[in-house]
Design a protein around this motif. Structure first.
Motif, PDB file in Angstrom:
ATOM      1  N   ILE A 181       0.853  -1.187   0.000  1.00  0.00           N
ATOM      2  CA  ILE A 181       0.000   0.000   0.000  1.00  0.00           C
ATOM      3  C   ILE A 181       0.891   1.239   0.000  1.00  0.00           C
ATOM      4  O   ILE A 181       1.659   1.451   0.936  1.00  0.00           O
ATOM      5  CB  ILE A 181      -0.919   0.026   1.237  1.00  0.00           C
ATOM      6  N   PRO A 182       0.830   2.062  -1.051  1.00  0.00           N
ATOM      7  CA  PRO A 182       1.659   3.280  -1.080  1.00  0.00           C
ATOM      8  C   PRO A 182       1.276   4.244   0.051  1.00  0.00           C
ATOM      9  O   PRO A 182       0.113   4.291   0.492  1.00  0.00           O
ATOM     10  CB  PRO A 182       1.340   3.894  -2.445  1.00  0.00           C
ATOM     11  N   GLY A 183       2.235   5.030   0.496  1.00  0.00           N
ATOM     12  CA  GLY A 183       1.966   6.025   1.535  1.00  0.00           C
ATOM     13  C   GLY A 183       0.906   7.026   1.121  1.00  0.00           C
ATOM     14  O   GLY A 183       0.104   7.487   1.940  1.00  0.00           O
ATOM     15  N   SER A 184       0.870   7.350  -0.181  1.00  0.00           N
ATOM     16  CA  SER A 184      -0.123   8.316  -0.671  1.00  0.00           C
ATOM     17  C   SER A 184      -1.550   7.800  -0.480  1.00  0.00           C
ATOM     18  O   SER A 184      -2.481   8.584  -0.264  1.00  0.00           O
ATOM     19  CB  SER A 184       0.128   8.633  -2.145  1.00  0.00           C
ATOM     20  N   VAL A 185      -1.721   6.481  -0.541  1.00  0.00           N
ATOM     21  CA  VAL A 185      -3.055   5.901  -0.343  1.00  0.00           C
ATOM     22  C   VAL A 185      -3.473   6.044   1.114  1.00  0.00           C
ATOM     23  O   VAL A 185      -4.644   6.344   1.415  1.00  0.00           O
ATOM     24  CB  VAL A 185      -3.054   4.420  -0.768  1.00  0.00           C
ATOM     25  N   LEU A 186      -2.527   5.854   2.026  1.00  0.00           N
ATOM     26  CA  LEU A 186      -2.859   6.009   3.444  1.00  0.00           C
ATOM     27  C   LEU A 186      -3.110   7.474   3.789  1.00  0.00           C
ATOM     28  O   LEU A 186      -3.931   7.788   4.655  1.00  0.00           O
ATOM     29  CB  LEU A 186      -1.746   5.412   4.298  1.00  0.00           C
ATOM     30  N   GLU A 187      -2.441   8.393   3.094  1.00  0.00           N
ATOM     31  CA  GLU A 187      -2.766   9.818   3.247  1.00  0.00           C
ATOM     32  C   GLU A 187      -4.185  10.091   2.757  1.00  0.00           C
ATOM     33  O   GLU A 187      -4.939  10.852   3.370  1.00  0.00           O
ATOM     34  CB  GLU A 187      -1.763  10.672   2.478  1.00  0.00           C
ATOM     35  N   ASP A 188      -4.542   9.437   1.638  1.00  0.00           N
ATOM     36  CA  ASP A 188      -5.911   9.579   1.136  1.00  0.00           C
ATOM     37  C   ASP A 188      -6.927   9.022   2.135  1.00  0.00           C
ATOM     38  O   ASP A 188      -8.046   9.526   2.241  1.00  0.00           O
ATOM     39  CB  ASP A 188      -6.066   8.874  -0.213  1.00  0.00           C
ATOM     40  N   CYS A 189      -6.541   7.963   2.865  1.00  0.00           N
ATOM     41  CA  CYS A 189      -7.418   7.436   3.916  1.00  0.00           C
ATOM     42  C   CYS A 189      -7.678   8.512   4.970  1.00  0.00           C
ATOM     43  O   CYS A 189      -8.815   8.697   5.429  1.00  0.00           O
ATOM     44  CB  CYS A 189      -6.775   6.218   4.581  1.00  0.00           C
ATOM     45  N   CYS A 190      -6.619   9.223   5.356  1.00  0.00           N
ATOM     46  CA  CYS A 190      -6.774  10.313   6.333  1.00  0.00           C
ATOM     47  C   CYS A 190      -7.791  11.339   5.837  1.00  0.00           C
ATOM     48  O   CYS A 190      -8.689  11.762   6.575  1.00  0.00           O
ATOM     49  CB  CYS A 190      -5.437  11.007   6.581  1.00  0.00           C
ATOM     50  N   LEU A 191      -7.645  11.746   4.591  1.00  0.00           N
ATOM     51  CA  LEU A 191      -8.527  12.769   4.030  1.00  0.00           C
ATOM     52  C   LEU A 191      -9.970  12.270   3.934  1.00  0.00           C
ATOM     53  O   LEU A 191     -10.912  13.010   4.241  1.00  0.00           O
ATOM     54  CB  LEU A 191      -8.016  13.206   2.657  1.00  0.00           C
ATOM     55  N   THR A 192     -10.146  11.009   3.530  1.00  0.00           N
ATOM     56  CA  THR A 192     -11.503  10.474   3.413  1.00  0.00           C
ATOM     57  C   THR A 192     -12.192  10.412   4.768  1.00  0.00           C
ATOM     58  O   THR A 192     -13.392  10.702   4.880  1.00  0.00           O
ATOM     59  CB  THR A 192     -11.478   9.073   2.764  1.00  0.00           C
ATOM     60  N   VAL A 193     -11.447  10.026   5.804  1.00  0.00           N
ATOM     61  CA  VAL A 193     -12.022  10.056   7.158  1.00  0.00           C
ATOM     62  C   VAL A 193     -12.483  11.476   7.478  1.00  0.00           C
ATOM     63  O   VAL A 193     -13.599  11.688   7.955  1.00  0.00           O
ATOM     64  CB  VAL A 193     -10.997   9.568   8.203  1.00  0.00           C
ATOM     65  N   GLU A 194     -11.631  12.464   7.209  1.00  0.00           N
ATOM     66  CA  GLU A 194     -11.992  13.855   7.515  1.00  0.00           C
ATOM     67  C   GLU A 194     -13.197  14.311   6.697  1.00  0.00           C
ATOM     68  O   GLU A 194     -14.081  15.015   7.224  1.00  0.00           O
ATOM     69  CB  GLU A 194     -10.807  14.772   7.238  1.00  0.00           C
ATOM     70  N   GLU A 195     -13.221  13.930   5.424  1.00  0.00           N
ATOM     71  CA  GLU A 195     -14.356  14.314   4.568  1.00  0.00           C
ATOM     72  C   GLU A 195     -15.664  13.722   5.081  1.00  0.00           C
ATOM     73  O   GLU A 195     -16.746  14.263   4.833  1.00  0.00           O
ATOM     74  CB  GLU A 195     -14.117  13.838   3.131  1.00  0.00           C
ATOM     75  N   SER A 196     -15.563  12.596   5.793  1.00  0.00           N
ATOM     76  CA  SER A 196     -16.760  11.891   6.269  1.00  0.00           C
ATOM     77  C   SER A 196     -17.232  12.389   7.635  1.00  0.00           C
ATOM     78  O   SER A 196     -18.316  12.011   8.086  1.00  0.00           O
ATOM     79  CB  SER A 196     -16.479  10.387   6.349  1.00  0.00           C
ATOM     80  N   LEU A 197     -16.409  13.197   8.310  1.00  0.00           N
ATOM     81  CA  LEU A 197     -16.790  13.708   9.630  1.00  0.00           C
ATOM     82  C   LEU A 197     -17.736  14.896   9.486  1.00  0.00           C
ATOM     83  O   LEU A 197     -17.887  15.475   8.406  1.00  0.00           O
ATOM     84  CB  LEU A 197     -15.542  14.087  10.426  1.00  0.00           C
ATOM     85  N   ASN A 198     -18.330  15.299  10.607  1.00  0.00           N
ATOM     86  CA  ASN A 198     -19.392  16.308  10.580  1.00  0.00           C
ATOM     87  C   ASN A 198     -18.871  17.699  10.240  1.00  0.00           C
ATOM     88  O   ASN A 198     -17.681  17.974  10.242  1.00  0.00           O
ATOM     89  CB  ASN A 198     -20.130  16.320  11.927  1.00  0.00           C
ATOM     90  N   SER A 199     -19.807  18.607   9.968  1.00  0.00           N
ATOM     91  CA  SER A 199     -19.445  19.951   9.515  1.00  0.00           C
ATOM     92  C   SER A 199     -18.748  20.763  10.600  1.00  0.00           C
ATOM     93  O   SER A 199     -17.976  21.672  10.284  1.00  0.00           O
ATOM     94  CB  SER A 199     -20.697  20.698   9.032  1.00  0.00           C
ATOM     95  N   VAL A 200     -19.002  20.451  11.876  1.00  0.00           N
ATOM     96  CA  VAL A 200     -18.323  21.180  12.953  1.00  0.00           C
ATOM     97  C   VAL A 200     -16.832  20.868  12.926  1.00  0.00           C
ATOM     98  O   VAL A 200     -15.987  21.760  13.043  1.00  0.00           O
ATOM     99  CB  VAL A 200     -18.925  20.825  14.328  1.00  0.00           C
ATOM    100  N   TYR A 201     -16.494  19.597  12.756  1.00  0.00           N
ATOM    101  CA  TYR A 201     -15.095  19.198  12.628  1.00  0.00           C
ATOM    102  C   TYR A 201     -14.462  19.870  11.416  1.00  0.00           C
ATOM    103  O   TYR A 201     -13.370  20.447  11.500  1.00  0.00           O
ATOM    104  CB  TYR A 201     -14.976  17.680  12.514  1.00  0.00           C
ATOM    105  N   ARG A 202     -15.149  19.802  10.283  1.00  0.00           N
ATOM    106  CA  ARG A 202     -14.562  20.327   9.048  1.00  0.00           C
ATOM    107  C   ARG A 202     -14.406  21.850   9.108  1.00  0.00           C
ATOM    108  O   ARG A 202     -13.442  22.410   8.586  1.00  0.00           O
ATOM    109  CB  ARG A 202     -15.401  19.899   7.842  1.00  0.00           C
TER     110      ARG A 202
END
Length: 610
Positions: free
Chosen positions: A513-534
Motif C-alpha cells: 500500500i503506497p503512503g499516498s493511499v494512506l494519506e488519502d485514507c486520512c482525508l476520506t475520514v476527515e471528509e466523512s466527519l461532521n461539519s463542525v469538525y470540518r
C-alpha cells in the motif's frame, strides 16, 4: 419570582461609578441568594409561565396538554425528547412556517449547536427575549468574582472573542453560534459602561469576520494596554492557547506596530484599522520590552511576563478542555484557571460560585429562573467512551426535580425552555457536587457518547466508525487489505490538536500500500466527519490534520492483555474506540511502524447544507 438585578444608565447621573458597581454587585448577589433559597417555588413559576404563554402551540395540542399549566399534567403527557424527535418541527420552521409550532413568540433565529445531526449542526430555536436571560447570567459573573478577587473594576480584561460564520435557512432565518449571536446583539454592542465589561479590544475588532485580522488586532490592543490588564481569557482553553501560539509567530510584527504607532498593512478591514488606531500610539519602550521577553528561549510564564498584573485566566477547562491545563499552567506560571459559567446553545444554565477552586473541583449552580430543569439518572458503563447504560436512558423513566437530586449521583440534564424546547435531553452528564441553599451544584462529567473532541467538535462512536469504513472501503480494499482493529486518540500535544487513529491492518494482496493511499485514507475520514469538525479544520484552524498511525500486527491483542491485567472481564472486553489512559497511549505509540497525515483540508463551505 425574585426580580433580576438591573442598573439603569441614567443612574450614573446621581451615583458615582464606584457606588453603581457596589450597588449592582449587592443586588446581583442578593438575587442569587433569593432564587437559590426558593428554588422549588421559582421552578414551579417558571414552568407555569412557559406553559401558559405557549398553551396553544401546535406541539402541546398534538400531545394533549389542553392548556394545562400544572407540573403533574405536563410530566404525564409531554414526552422526553432528543433533537431527532423535534427535527421535523424545526425543519418546518427553518423552511419558513411561521405558525406557532413550538413557541407562541416568533422564532427570531436559530442557534447552531456544536452537536450534530446527520453530519450537520443542530438548529436550536430561540426568541428575542432569550438575549435578556443570557445577559442576566453574564451580569452575575463579576459580582461573584469580585468577592474573591477585589479591584477588578480598576483595570481591563483581555479576552479573545471571535464571531463565526453564519447562514440563512430556506425560510430566511439566521443560523449562527450562540456567542456570535450574542456578540452581534444590541445587548453586547451597546452594553452599559460597566467597568467589568471594559475589554482591551474594541467591538469592531471582536466583530471582524476575518479570524487572522481579529486575532492580530486583539493581541496588539492587549499588548499595548498590557499594564491595565487584570484578567485574560477566551471561551475555551484551546482558543486561549491558539492565541499564545499566534503570538509566538507574530510578536515581531506586533512589536513593530507598537514601536511606530502604525498598523500592519495586512490588516485591511477599515473598521478594525480605524478602531485600533484610535488606541495605538508610538511606544518604543514597550516595543523593546515585548521583543526582549519574546526573544527568550523559554516561553514559560509568558502571560505573567507580558501582562504582569494578570490575576487569573478565565477559560473553560472542564470536560475535554481539561487536557489543556498543563499547557496553560506552563504559559501562566500557575495562575488560577477560572471557569465562570455553564451554558449551551439550548440554554444558559448557571455559574460557578467558587471561581478560584481547582479545575477538578469546579461545580456550577443552576440558576432556577433560566429554564425548567429535570434530571435523568444515568449509569456510565466504562471509562473508555463515557457510554451510558441503555436501561437508565429509558425515556419512560421518571425524571428528578431540580431540588430532589441526590449528592454524588449522576444525571443527564433535561430542559424546558422559554423558546420552544420541552423536556429536551441536552446530552450533558452532570454529577451533584453540593448545594447552594436549596439549589444543587453540578460538576460536568462528560458529553454523552462523545469519543473525540479537540475544540468545539464532538465526534461520537457511530460517526467515527462510519468514517473509518468509508476510508477502508474506498482505499484499502483495492489492495486486498482489511482493517483488523482500530482506536483513536485526541492529541493535544501539538497546537492545534488533532485526531489520531491507530490502525492494525492485515494485507492479503501482494501489492504494497503506497503512503499516498494512506494519506488519502486520512482525508476520506476527515471528509466523512461532521461539519463542525470540518469547519474547525478549514475556517477556524482550531484542529490540525488527522493522523493515521499504523501499528504492528498483534498490537490490539497487547491492548486486551493490558486491560485483562487490570481486572477487565475477557467475556465483556471489546477494543476501546478511544483511548485516554496514558499507559494505553504509550503502549500503542511503542508499536507504531509508520504514520501519515491528511494532505489537505477537507471540503467545507459556510452554510447549513454542504
Amino acid at each position: 419570582m425574585p426580580e433580576a438585578p438591573k442598573v439603569l444608565p441614567n443612574e450614573a447621573t446621581f451615583l458615582s461609578a464606584t457606588h453603581i458597581v457596589d450597588d449592582k454587585n449587592e443586588k446581583s448577589l442578593q438575587f442569587i441568594e433569593d432564587v437559590t433559597s426558593n428554588a422549588h417555588e421559582v421552578q414551579t413559576q417558571v414552568l407555569a409561565e412557559i406553559l401558559s404563554r405557549s398553551a396553544n402551540v401546535e406541539y402541546f395540542e398534538r400531545h394533549g396538554l389542553n392548556g394545562c399549566t400544572d407540573r403533574k399534567t405536563f410530566k404525564k403527557v409531554i414526552p422526553i425528547v432528543t433533537y431527532e424527535d423535534l427535527k421535523p418541527d424545526i425543519d418546518r420552521i427553518a423552511n419558513g412556517d411561521t405558525s406557532p409550532i413550538l413557541c407562541s413568540k416568533p422564532i427570531s433565529e436559530f442557534l447552531t449547536s456544536s452537536g450534530t445531526s446527520g453530519g450537520e449542526r443542530k438548529l436550536m430555536p430561540t426568541i428575542e427575549e432569550e438575549l435578556g436571560r443570557r445577559s442576566l447570567l453574564y451580569s452575575l459573573l463579576m459580582p461573584v468574582m469580585s468577592q474573591y478577587v477585589p479591584g477588578l473594576d480598576k483595570g481591563k480584561g483581555m479576552y479573545f472573542l471571535f464571531i463565526k460564520s453564519e447562514a440563512k435557512t430556506p425560510g430566511g432565518l439566521v443560523a449562527r453560534p450562540v456567542l456570535t449571536s450574542y456578540y452581534k446583539s444590541f445587548h453586547f454592542k451597546n452594553r452599559f459602561n460597566d467597568p467589568y465589561t471594559n475589554y482591551t479590544s474594541p467591538n469592531e475588532v471582536i466583530l471582524c469576520p476575518d479570524s487572522y485580522q481579529s486575532m492580530y488586532s486583539q493581541l496588539l490592543c492587549g499588548l499595548f494596554q498590557n499594564r491595565e490588564v487584570l484578567r485574560v481569557g477566551a471561551v475555551f482553553a484551546s482558543g486561549f492557547i491558539r492565541a499564545i501560539k499566534f503570538l509566538e509567530k507574530h510578536w515581531s510584527s506586533i512589536a513593530e506596530d507598537i514601536r511606530t504607532g502604525t498598523l500592519n498593512p495586512e490588516i485591511t478591514d477599515f473598521s478594525v484599522r480605524d478602531s485600533v488606531l484610535k488606541i495605538l500610539k508610538p511606544n518604543p519602550d514597550l516595543a523593546d520590552f515585548i521583543e526582549e521577553e519574546c526573544r527568550k528561549e523559554s516561553w514559560k510564564g509568558i502571560i505573567t511576563r507580558l501582562w504582569p498584573n494578570t490575576k487569573y485566566i478565565d477559560v473553560i477547562v472542564t470536560g475535554t478542555m481539561s487536557q489543556y491545563i498543563p499547557t496553560l499552567d506552563y504559559y501562566s506560571n500557575g495562575l488560577p484557571l477560572v471557569c465562570t459559567m455553564y451554558a449551551s446553545s439550548e440554554c444558559y444554565f448557571g455559574l460557578n460560585l467558587n471561581p478560584l477552586c481547582k479545575p477538578s473541583e469546579v461545580s456550577y449552580t443552576l440558576i432556577p429562573t433560566m429554564a425548567y430543569f429535570e434530571f435523568l439518572p444515568v449509569n456510565r458503563r466504562d471509562g473508555f467512551t463515557n457510554s451510558i447504560s441503555e436501561s437508565n436512558s429509558d425515556k419512560n423513566q421518571e425524571l428528578v426535580e431540580l431540588v430532589d437530586v441526590k449528592l454524588g449521583e449522576e444525571y443527564e440534564l433535561v430542559v424546558t425552555t422559554y423558546s420552544g424546547l420541552y423536556r429536551y435531553q441536552v446530552g450533558d452528564i452532570l454529577k451533584v457536587a453540593g448545594f447552594k441553599n436549596k439549589a444543587p451544584q453540578f460538576s460536568f462529567v462528560c458529553r454523552k457518547n462523545v469519543v473525540l473532541s479537540i475544540d468545539s467538535d464532538k465526534t461520537d462512536e457511530v460517526e467515527l466508525q462510519n468514517s473509518v469504513e468509508n476510508a477502508t472501503n474506498k482505499h484499502l480494499n483495492p489492495f486486498g487489505a482489511s482493517l483488523i482493529e482500530y482506536t483513536s486518540y485526541a492529541d493535544t500535544s501539538t497546537i492545534p490538536g488533532h485526531y489520531v487513529l491507530y490502525w492494525e491492518i492485515s494485507q492479503n494482496g501482494s501489492t504494497p500500500i503506497p503512503g499516498s493511499v494512506l494519506e488519502d485514507c486520512c482525508l476520506t475520514v476527515e471528509e466523512s466527519l461532521n461539519s463542525v469538525y470540518r469547519q474547525g479544520r478549514v475556517w477556524d484552524k482550531s484542529i490540525g490534520p488527522l493522523e493515521i498511525k499504523m501499528v504492528e500486527i498483534g498490537t490490539f491483542d497487547k491492548l486486551m492483555d493490558y486491560a485483562l491485567s487490570q481486572g477487565a472481564s475477557i467475556n465483556q472486553y471489546k477494543a476501546p474506540r478511544c483511548v485516554k489512559f496514558t499507559p494505553l497511549v504509550q503502549l500503542l505509540n511503542s508499536r507504531v511502524v509508520s504514520n501519515y497525515f491528511s494532505p489537505k483540508c477537507p471540503f467545507w463551505v459556510p452554510g447549513q447544507k454542504q
